[in-house]
Design a protein around this motif. Sequence first.
Motif, PDB file in Angstrom:
ATOM      1  N   ARG A 187     -15.330 -12.669   7.393  1.00  0.00           N
ATOM      2  CA  ARG A 187     -14.128 -12.396   8.183  1.00  0.00           C
ATOM      3  C   ARG A 187     -12.923 -12.114   7.306  1.00  0.00           C
ATOM      4  NH1 ARG A 187     -13.073 -17.451  11.339  1.00  0.00           N
ATOM      5  NH2 ARG A 187     -11.610 -16.152  12.496  1.00  0.00           N
ATOM      6  N   GLU A 188     -12.786 -12.852   6.201  1.00  0.00           N
ATOM      7  CA  GLU A 188     -11.612 -12.690   5.341  1.00  0.00           C
ATOM      8  C   GLU A 188     -11.599 -11.340   4.653  1.00  0.00           C
ATOM      9  OE1 GLU A 188     -10.909 -15.790   2.599  1.00  0.00           O
ATOM     10  OE2 GLU A 188     -10.544 -17.317   4.126  1.00  0.00           O
ATOM     11  N   ALA A 189     -12.761 -10.890   4.179  1.00  0.00           N
ATOM     12  CA  ALA A 189     -12.820  -9.596   3.495  1.00  0.00           C
ATOM     13  C   ALA A 189     -12.407  -8.479   4.438  1.00  0.00           C
ATOM     14  CB  ALA A 189     -14.231  -9.348   2.965  1.00  0.00           C
ATOM     15  N   ALA A 190     -12.840  -8.553   5.673  1.00  0.00           N
ATOM     16  CA  ALA A 190     -12.488  -7.519   6.642  1.00  0.00           C
ATOM     17  C   ALA A 190     -11.000  -7.549   6.982  1.00  0.00           C
ATOM     18  CB  ALA A 190     -13.319  -7.695   7.909  1.00  0.00           C
ATOM     19  N   ARG A 191     -10.419  -8.749   6.981  1.00  0.00           N
ATOM     20  CA  ARG A 191      -8.984  -8.838   7.267  1.00  0.00           C
ATOM     21  C   ARG A 191      -8.153  -8.287   6.118  1.00  0.00           C
ATOM     22  NH1 ARG A 191      -9.995 -14.036   9.951  1.00  0.00           N
ATOM     23  NH2 ARG A 191      -9.699 -15.090   7.970  1.00  0.00           N
ATOM     24  N   ARG A 192      -8.630  -8.516   4.874  1.00  0.00           N
ATOM     25  CA  ARG A 192      -7.883  -8.031   3.710  1.00  0.00           C
ATOM     26  C   ARG A 192      -7.934  -6.510   3.612  1.00  0.00           C
ATOM     27  NH1 ARG A 192     -10.565 -12.405   1.105  1.00  0.00           N
ATOM     28  NH2 ARG A 192     -12.065 -10.908   0.254  1.00  0.00           N
ATOM     29  N   ASP A 193      -9.092  -5.955   3.929  1.00  0.00           N
ATOM     30  CA  ASP A 193      -9.268  -4.511   3.802  1.00  0.00           C
ATOM     31  C   ASP A 193     -10.147  -4.023   4.950  1.00  0.00           C
ATOM     32  OD1 ASP A 193      -9.626  -1.893   3.160  1.00  0.00           O
ATOM     33  OD2 ASP A 193     -10.683  -2.255   1.263  1.00  0.00           O
ATOM     34  N   PRO A 194      -9.556  -3.367   5.954  1.00  0.00           N
ATOM     35  CA  PRO A 194     -10.334  -2.909   7.109  1.00  0.00           C
ATOM     36  C   PRO A 194     -11.479  -1.977   6.731  1.00  0.00           C
ATOM     37  CG  PRO A 194      -7.977  -2.740   7.539  1.00  0.00           C
ATOM     38  CD  PRO A 194      -8.124  -3.055   6.090  1.00  0.00           C
ATOM     39  N   LYS A 195     -11.425  -1.355   5.555  1.00  0.00           N
ATOM     40  CA  LYS A 195     -12.494  -0.452   5.139  1.00  0.00           C
ATOM     41  C   LYS A 195     -13.692  -1.210   4.555  1.00  0.00           C
ATOM     42  CE  LYS A 195      -9.376   3.403   4.117  1.00  0.00           C
ATOM     43  NZ  LYS A 195      -8.920   4.365   3.080  1.00  0.00           N
ATOM     44  N   THR A 196     -13.507  -2.495   4.274  1.00  0.00           N
ATOM     45  CA  THR A 196     -14.597  -3.300   3.733  1.00  0.00           C
ATOM     46  C   THR A 196     -15.566  -3.671   4.843  1.00  0.00           C
ATOM     47  OG1 THR A 196     -13.149  -4.244   2.042  1.00  0.00           O
ATOM     48  CG2 THR A 196     -15.187  -5.434   2.530  1.00  0.00           C
TER      49      THR A 196
END
Length: 446
Positions: free
Chosen positions: A296-305
């Motif tokens: 969840r955190e990676a997606a919040r930091r970078d929507p392209k992740t």
Amino acid sequence: MRITQGFETEAIGSHCFSVRFSPDATWLAASGAQGRVSIFNVSTRQEAYRLNIMEHEQHPVKQVCWRPERSDASTRTRGVLVGASTDGKVRQWHVTSKRLLQTWGDPQVTGQLYCVDYASDGSKAAAAGQHPTIFVCDEETKAVTEMTGGDSLTTPGHASRIFAIRFPPAGALSNHGSNIILSGGWDNSVQVWDLRIGHAVRAIFGPGISGDGLDVDAAGKSVLTASWREEDPLERWDLGSGQKIESIPWRASDTKFRPPCSLYCARFSKDAGSKFIAAGGSMSNEGLGEAKIFDREAARRDPKTPMCIGTVPKMSVLSMDFSADGAQLAVGGSGGRVRVSTMNNSLSLKEEDLLPLDYLDESWAQLGNRSNANSKDVVTAADFPNKEDLEYHLDPDDMESEGGDSEDYENNDKLWSTEEHRQEPTTSGRARVPAPIPPNQGYPAA
């Protein structure tokens, strides 16, 4: 963060219905369709204890749960496990002595029981199942109380079977979490119960839960639900308002092959931020299933992740659990084995050790190919020009009967028979890339 293959346990029966790590992650409990409860030593990867092996073994144990432990608890009071069974009883064992401490539940009242959970302070356990009623046992007095119905204003309570039950985590809801219970089932609702009042006080309408598909995040603010349906199967809800926060996409929007996955189970990781989500289920059209882990955190930091960081393929997934330290994820389901994967931040990982990001995106047509566990070839749908070649098998013993009273398996799932003979696809001339994990292979045996 990527997910690496850990190990696979021996089969505990035809299906593994429930998996749970002990509070200190030393043990992994798994219960199955034939009533066996196995306790695996996570370090040695071997079965250390076997419970429920006498006259009760014929009844499936649908869910197990460890009693929470205080850091200063004595050795004598540690390692207590409960299991909810389709014979309508909850059994409590002291694991290392294999002693049955107590049994509670009247089958004439409870009917079949499908789920059980402990309050975070260990003061009580709650169970539910065939009837729309919650049964709560006080750990000290052993008294069992019942809750049914609602307040007639905001919710009428449940109207059908209950497949998931959950107390909020420690410290949630202003430390009133031991008095609040959440439950979900076939009636497309999550009910919020207050033990101090004695009935359901609020509801979240929408999730159709058919298994271990209900969880609350560490902050006690967000509810995770897994629904056995193709549209929006994985959702997150605000506990306070009951409003939906998001539907979590199961596959990337540009996925070429998209067989839908209906979900039985979902869990938050147990870190303070509930950083990871894991969920799994089955594919009704193809007889397969899978589990996915989302960051969840990676997606919040970078929507392209990509939010998905790993996929456990080729099994109908019925239960899963993160270890308390967040280092491991256990997945159980069809075939009766438990697959344990490891969360890994190392930059020196070998590609062949990683779980695929989306197995079915590239090779969903390799249905049950067991020819070579070390093959690096990816098989695509082009290898099966005729859909009839994708044979699958329905096991009537695993299907719920018309009346819904099967003790062996309560959810209508098309389960893959890994022993069924299939035409072997040809893969000559394809690029050499990491292969998906064949059934019962790819994970080192325990």
